[in-house]
Scaffold this active site. Structure first.
Site, PDB file in Angstrom:
ATOM      1  CB  ALA A  96      -0.912   0.018   1.218  1.00  0.00           C
ATOM      2  CG  MET A  97       1.989   5.234  -2.039  1.00  0.00           C
ATOM      3  SD  MET A  97       3.701   5.056  -1.421  1.00  0.00           S
ATOM      4  CE  MET A  97       4.023   6.754  -0.971  1.00  0.00           C
ATOM      5  CG  ASN A 150      -0.240   8.081  -2.404  1.00  0.00           C
ATOM      6  OD1 ASN A 150       0.914   8.089  -2.781  1.00  0.00           O
ATOM      7  ND2 ASN A 150      -1.073   7.087  -2.654  1.00  0.00           N
ATOM      8  CG  HIS A 202       3.018   0.565   7.483  1.00  0.00           C
ATOM      9  ND1 HIS A 202       4.195   0.218   8.102  1.00  0.00           N
ATOM     10  CD2 HIS A 202       3.375   1.210   6.339  1.00  0.00           C
ATOM     11  CE1 HIS A 202       5.219   0.620   7.361  1.00  0.00           C
ATOM     12  NE2 HIS A 202       4.742   1.227   6.281  1.00  0.00           N
ATOM     13  CD  GLU A 203       0.928   2.073   3.694  1.00  0.00           C
ATOM     14  OE1 GLU A 203       1.506   3.161   3.489  1.00  0.00           O
ATOM     15  OE2 GLU A 203       1.494   0.971   3.611  1.00  0.00           O
ATOM     16  CG  HIS A 244       4.014   5.864   6.213  1.00  0.00           C
ATOM     17  ND1 HIS A 244       5.311   5.998   6.631  1.00  0.00           N
ATOM     18  CD2 HIS A 244       3.965   4.694   5.499  1.00  0.00           C
ATOM     19  CE1 HIS A 244       6.019   4.948   6.198  1.00  0.00           C
ATOM     20  NE2 HIS A 244       5.231   4.143   5.529  1.00  0.00           N
ATOM     21  CD  GLU A 263       8.309   2.810   4.475  1.00  0.00           C
ATOM     22  OE1 GLU A 263       7.586   2.207   5.294  1.00  0.00           O
ATOM     23  OE2 GLU A 263       7.833   3.511   3.552  1.00  0.00           O
TER      24      GLU A 263
HETATM   25 ZN    ZN Z   1       5.754   2.250   4.899  1.00  0.00          ZN
END
Ligand code: ZN
Length: 865
Positions: free
Chosen positions: A269-270, A272, A304-305, A308, A327
Site C-alpha cells: 500500500a502507499m 500518499n 502502517h499507512e 505514515h 519505514e
Molecule cells: Zn511504509
C-alpha cells in the site's frame, strides 16, 4: 565477476555521500490532468526559485516523457531547454520563474505500475519512489516540498469519482459528458506523496473526531460489490487514528481521509497524503474469503499507512538513503499498535519469525546492506526487509534502552523540530539523544553496519559462592563492502531460572553489551541456573548459548517471558533437526516431551500453543548449516513431524476437537483456536492415521470461514491422497471469480511438498487465470515456488530455470517486481557445488540478456559478485 561488457552497461551508482541540496525549490505547483486511459494530457505549472548562488539550469526529471511544450513565465520556448537523457534542462535567467510543461502519456500501456496506470478499468497513480517523473517533468526528489493544486478532467460516466490529495475545492460538469474536480493540499509535500484516482468506485463512508474535536470524513473506495468487505479496514483505520493520539499524541490534520483499493499494485500500500492507495488484498476481508492472517494483514497495513501521516509525510525523508527513517519507524509503530490490539506475545513471535525468514538471509547474503545504505543503482531495490524490519528492530532497541517515557519525549522532539521538512536518520537519533540525555554515539553503528551480530553466551555456576558468571562475546560478520566491523551496543534482556524451583532468581536485567566482550556477575544463585537471554527478542542478533536439550525443554515449560518460551522450543527443535541432518541420527524424545507439555498446559492460550508447535521452516534450518542440503533437511523435518504426529496423536485429536467453534468470531480466542486446529490437523495427517485425509476434507467442506478452509486445503495439497484433487477442484469452482482467493489457490499448490509440485507449477503457469501482469498473481505462483526450498532446489535446476524464464518475461513488463524475484538465486553460495553452479548459470543468463532493466541488473550483478 562482471565481465567488461556488462560492466560498461552498468547503470550509474548513486552515493549517500554525494548528497547535495537542491539547486531549485518549487514552493507551489499546479497540475492539470486531462484523463483518458489511452492518451492522458498532463500539464505542470511549477513556481521555481533558485536555491543559493549558482548558475546551474533547472533540471526537471522525466522518465519516458517527451515535452510537447515548454513555457517560461507564460512564454513558449524553443531554445531555452534541452533534453539530457530522460531529463529536461531549462535555462533560467532570474531567481524565480514559472515553468510550464506539457506531455502526453498512456496509462493503459503502463505495465510497470509506476506513475499513472490503469487497474481494473480505473486510473490511479503510484509515485514512490520515482514514479512521478513518468507523468510530469518535475524535481522528483523527496527534499523538494511543494503545495499542490490539481485539476482533473475525465469522462463522467466512466470515471465518476475524481480524487487527489487534500480537500476538494471545486467540481462540476463539462461539455461532452466530461466533468472536473480540483483538489488543494495545504501541506507541502514531496512528489512521491502525490496521488490521483479517476474511477468508478463506491465508498464505505464513516467519520472520526480527533481529540481536539476536528471531524474527519473517512472513505474507503472499492468496486461496489466489495463494499461489505471493507468493514474490517474501516474499524482498523479508526482504531489507528485513536491509537496514534493516545500513544504518540499525533492527530490527523485534514478534513478527509480516503483509501482506494486496486487489484494491481507492486507493494502492499502507499501512504500518499490523505489518499492512501492499497493493494486490495490489504483492504478486502470477509470470513468467506479472508483468513485470520489476511485480517491481521489488513489492520496492520491500514495502520502502517495511516501512521505514515506523521512518520513519513509531516516529517519526510531528505533522500532515499534515509528510507528507514520513515519505514523502520512506521513498522515499529504498526507492530506496537497490533501488539496493543491483541496478543503482544503472539505478535512478537510472528514479527521475529518474519525477520528471520526474510531479513536474516538478506543480511547474510550478497545483497546485505545497512538499514541506511551507502549506495544504490535503483532505489526500488532498497524497499527491503532490512530497511523495513531490521529498521523497526533498531527503533525498538532505542525504545528498550531509553524506556517508554524518554522514547516518547524523543519522538515528540523529533516531530516538533522537523515538522514540514525532509529529515535524516541522524536527525532522529539526535532528537532521541537530546530528549533523553543518553549518548547514542556507538548506537549509530546500527545504521551504518550490515550483518546480523552473533552473541556467544556462556554461563558458569559456582555453587560454593552462590554466584553465576555470564560471559558475552559479540562478533559482527563481514558483508559486501564491509570486511571489518565494530561491536555495537546490544541490549539483552536476561533472566536466570532455578532448575529445581522453576523460578526466576531476581528481576529480569537489561544488559547492554557495548563492546566485544563483557562479564556479568549474578549473586545469590544457590541452585544451578538456566539462562534466559534476549527475552522478547530485545536485539536482532543470533544467540549462541549452547544450552542443553534439557535446559531448553525446561525453559519452554517454565520461562515467564512468552517469547522466550517459544524461543526455547524453537531452539530445541532446530538443534534436534540440525543434529539429525548432520549426523543422520535423530533423538526426537526431548522435542516430543516438550511439545506434549505445552500442548496440554491448560494455562496457555491456543494462539500461543499454535505458534510454539510450528516446526522451524526448512529455510531457517538451512540457515544454520554450513552447506544447505534441502533433501536431507526436508526428510529430517518430516520425520520429526511424523513422530510428533504419531506419538502425540491422542493429544492432537483432543486439541483438534476442543478447537472446534460453533460459529465464526474474530476474537483473539477464536483466532487462536482456528490456528491450533489446523496445526493439529497437519500433525494428525503426518501421523499417517487412515481417517486423516477424510477429516481434512470434512474441515475443508464444512468450514464457514477461509481460515479453516484454506488450512485444510493446505494440508491436503501436501498429500498424495485422492482427497487432494477433490479439494483443488472444489476450491477453484467456488472461488474462480475472486482474484484474491485464486491467489491462494495458486500459492497453496506451489508450496506443496509433493514430488510433482514443479510439474504442477509449470502447468499452472499456463492456466488461463495465470498472468504476469498482476504482481499478486505472479508472487502467488512464482514467488511461492521459489520460497519452497525442497521444490525450488530440486536437483537438476528445473526450479532455477523456471524462475529465470518467468523473471525475464516479467522484466519486460514490470522491472520493479521482476527484481524482487532475484534473491532466492543469490543464495547460491550456501549450496553444494552442483546446485551453486546451476544457480549461477541462471544469474549469468539474466546478465547476458540484452535490455535487462537496471532493477534486475543491480540485483543480479551483486548476486554474482
Ligand atoms: Zn511504509
Amino acid at each position: 565477476m562482471l565481465d567488461a561488457q556488462s560492466a560498461a552497461a552498468a547503470p550509474p551508482v548513486i552515493r549517500r555521500e554525494d548528497y547535495r541540496k537542491p539547486d531549485w525549490l518549487m514552493p507551489d505547483v499546479h497540475l492539470e490532468f486531462r484523463l483518458d486511459p489511452a492518451r492522458t494530457q498532463v500539464a505542470g505549472r511549477l513556481e521555481v526559485t533558485r536555491n543559493g548562488a549558482h548558475n546551474r539550469p533547472l533540471r526537471l526529471n522525466g522518465d519516458g516523457l517527451t515535452p510537447l511544450a515548454v513555457l517560461i513565465d507564460g512564454e513558449p520556448q524553443a531554445d531555452a531547454w534541452r533534453m539530457d537523457g530522460p531529463d529536461l534542462l531549462v535555462d533560467l535567467p532570474g531567481d524565480a520563474h514559472v515553468v510550464e510543461t506539457r506531455v502526453e502519456i498512456s496509462p493503459e500501456a503502463n505495465s510497470q505500475l509506476m506513475g499513472l496506470y490503469a487497474s481494473g478499468g480505473n486510473l490511479c497513480t503510484q509515485c514512490e519512489p520515482e514514479g512521478f517523473r513518468r507523468m510530469v517533468f518535475f524535481i522528483d526528489r523527496p527534499d523538494v516540498l511543494s503545495r499542490y493544486t490539481v485539476r482533473m478532467e475525465a469522462d463522467k460516466a466512466r470515471f465518476p469519482v475524481l480524487l487527489s490529495n487534500g480537500d476538494r475545492t471545486a467540481s462540476g460538469d463539462l461539455d461532452g459528458g466530461r466533468h472536473f474536480a480540483e483538489w488543494t493540499d495545504p501541506f507541502p509535500k514531496p512528489s512521491y506523496l502525490f496521488a490521483l484516482v479517476a474511477a468508478d468506485l463506491a465508498a464505505n463512508v464513516d467519520s472520526f473526531t480527533t481529540k481536539s474535536g476536528r471531524p474527519v470524513k473517512l472513505a474507503i473506495w472499492v468496486v461496489e460489490k466489495d463494499l461489505p468487505k471493507t468493514e474490517h479496514a474501516m474499524a482498523a483505520l479508526k482504531a489507528s487514528m485513536a491509537w496514534d493520539e493516545k500513544v504518540y499524541g499525533r492527530e490527523y490534520d485534514l478534513g478527509e481521509f480516503n483509501i482506494v483499493a486496486v487489484a494491481d499494485f507492486n507493494f502492499g500500500a502507499m501512504e500518499n497524503k490523505s489518499l492512501n492507495i492499497f493493494n486490495s488484498r490489504y483492504i478486502l476481508a470477509d470470513p468467506e474469503t479472508a483468513t485470520d492472517i489476511d485480517y491481521d494483514g489488513v489492520s496492520g497495513v491500514v495502520a502502517h499507512e495511516y501512521f505514515h501521516n506523521w512518520s513519513g509525510n509531516r516529517v519526510t525523508c531528505r533522500d532515499w538513503f534515509q528510507l528507514s527513517l520513515k519505514e523502520g519507524f512506521t513498522v515499529f509503530r504498526d507492530q506496537s499498535f497490533t501488539a496493543d490490539q491483541g496478543s503482544a506475545a503472539v505478535k512478537r513471535i510472528e514479527d521475529v519469525r518474519l525477520l528471520r525468514a526474510a531479513q536474516f538471509p538478506e543480511d547474510a547474503g550478497p545483497l546485505a546492506h545497512p538499514i541506511r545504505p551507502e549506495s544504490y543503482m535503483e532505489v526500488s531495490n532498497f524497499y527491503t526487509a532490512t530497511v523495513y524490519n531490521k529498521g523497526a528492530e533498531i527503533i525498538r532497541m532505542l525504545h528498550t534502552m531509553l524506556g517508554p517515557q524518554k522514547f516518547r519525549a524523543g519522538c515528540d522532539l523529533y516531530f516538533a523540530r522537523h515538522d514540514g521538512t525532509a529529515a535524516t536518520c541522524e536527525d532522529f537519533v539526535v532528537a532521541m539523544e537530546d530528549a533523553s540525555g543518553v549518548d547514542l554515539t556507538r548506537f549509530r553503528l546500527w545504521y551504518a553496519q550490515a550483518g546480523t551480530p552473533r552473541i556467544r553466551a556462556a554461563l558458569s555456576h559456582e555453587p560454593a559462592g552462590a554466584r553465576a558468571l555470564l560471559t558475552l562475546e559479540q562478533t559482527v560478520p563481514p558483508t559486501p563492502g564491509q570486511p571489518e566491523k565494530q561491536p555495537m551496543p546490544v541490549p539483552l534482556r536476561i533472566a536466570l531460572f532455578g532448575e529445581r524451583s522453576g523460578r526466576a532468581f531476581e528481576e529480569e536485567r537489561l544488559v547492554v553489551l557495548d563492546g566485544e566482550r563483557c562479564e556479568i556477575l549474578f549473586e545469590g544463585i544457590a541452585e544451578r541456573p538456566v539462562l534466559s537471554i534476549n527475552r522478547g527478542f530485545s536485539a536482532p542478533v543470533i544467540i549462541d548459548a549452547a544450552r542443553s536439550a534439557a535446559d531448553l525443554a525446561f525453559l519452554s515449560a517454565h520461562d515467564d517471558d512468552p517469547f522466550a518460551r517459544y524461543e526455547a522450543m524453537q531452539q530445541l527443535m532446530v538443534d534436534t533437526l540440525v543434529g539429525a541432518v548432520s549426523t543422520g541420527q535423530a533423538d526426537h524424545g526431548p522435542v516430543i516431551e516438550a511439545v506434549r507439555t505445552t500442548l496440554t498446559d491448560p494455562a496457555l492460550d491456543s494462539a500461543f500453543i499454535g505458534e510454539t508447535m510450528l516446526l522451524p521452516s526448512e529455510a531457517f534450518i538451512g540457515d544454520q548449516m554450513a552447506v544447505v542440503d534441502p533433501v536431507a533437511i526436508h526428510r529430517a523435518r518430516e520425520a520429526l513431524r511424523r513422530d510428533l504426529g504419531g506419538q502425540l496423536e491422542g493429544e492432537w485429536r483432543d486439541a483438534y476437537e476442543r478447537s472446534r467453534a460453533n460459529r465464526f468470531e474474530l476474537s483473539p480466542q477464536a483466532k487462536g483456536a482456528r490456528r491450533l486446529r489446523t496445526i493439529a490437523l497437519g500433525f494428525i495427517m503426518a501421523s499417517g492415521a487412515e481417517d486423516a485425509a477424510g477429516i481434512a476434507l470434512r474441515q475443508f467442506h464444512e468450514a464457514d470461514n477461509m481460515t479453516d478452509r484454506q488450512g485444510a486445503f493446505g494440508v491436503l495439497a501436501n498429500s498424495l491422497a485422492p482427497e487432494r484433487d477433490v479439494a483443488i477442484a472444489a476450491f477453484y469452482d467456488r472461488f474462480r471469480d475472486n482474484g484474491l482467493v485464486l491467489d491462494k489457490w495458486f500459492s497453496t499448490q506451489a508450496f506443496s511438498i509433493r514430488p510433482d509440485t514443479l510439474d504442477r507449477v509449470e502447468e499452472l503457469s499456463r492456466h488461463p487465470d495465470f498472468t504476469l501482469a498482476n504482481p499478486n498473481r505472479l508472487r502467488s505462483l512464482v514467488g511461492a515456488m521459489s520460497g519452497n526450498q525442497l521444490v525450488f532446489h530440486e536437483a537438476g535446476g528445473r526450479g532455477y530455470r523456471f524462475l529465470t524464464d518467468m523473471l525475464l518475461e516479467v522484466d519486460g513488463l514490470n522491472p520493479q517486481t521482476a527484481a524482487k524475484l532475484v534473491p532466492p538465486l543469490g543464495r547460491w553460495r550456501r549450496f553444494d557445488e552442483g546446485r551453486a553452479a546451476l544457480m549461477k548459470a541462471e544469474l549469468q543468463r539474466m546478465l547476458d540478456t540484452p535490455g535487462l532493466s537496471k532493477d534486475v541488473f543491480e540485483q543480479v550483478s551483486k548476486s554474482l559478485a
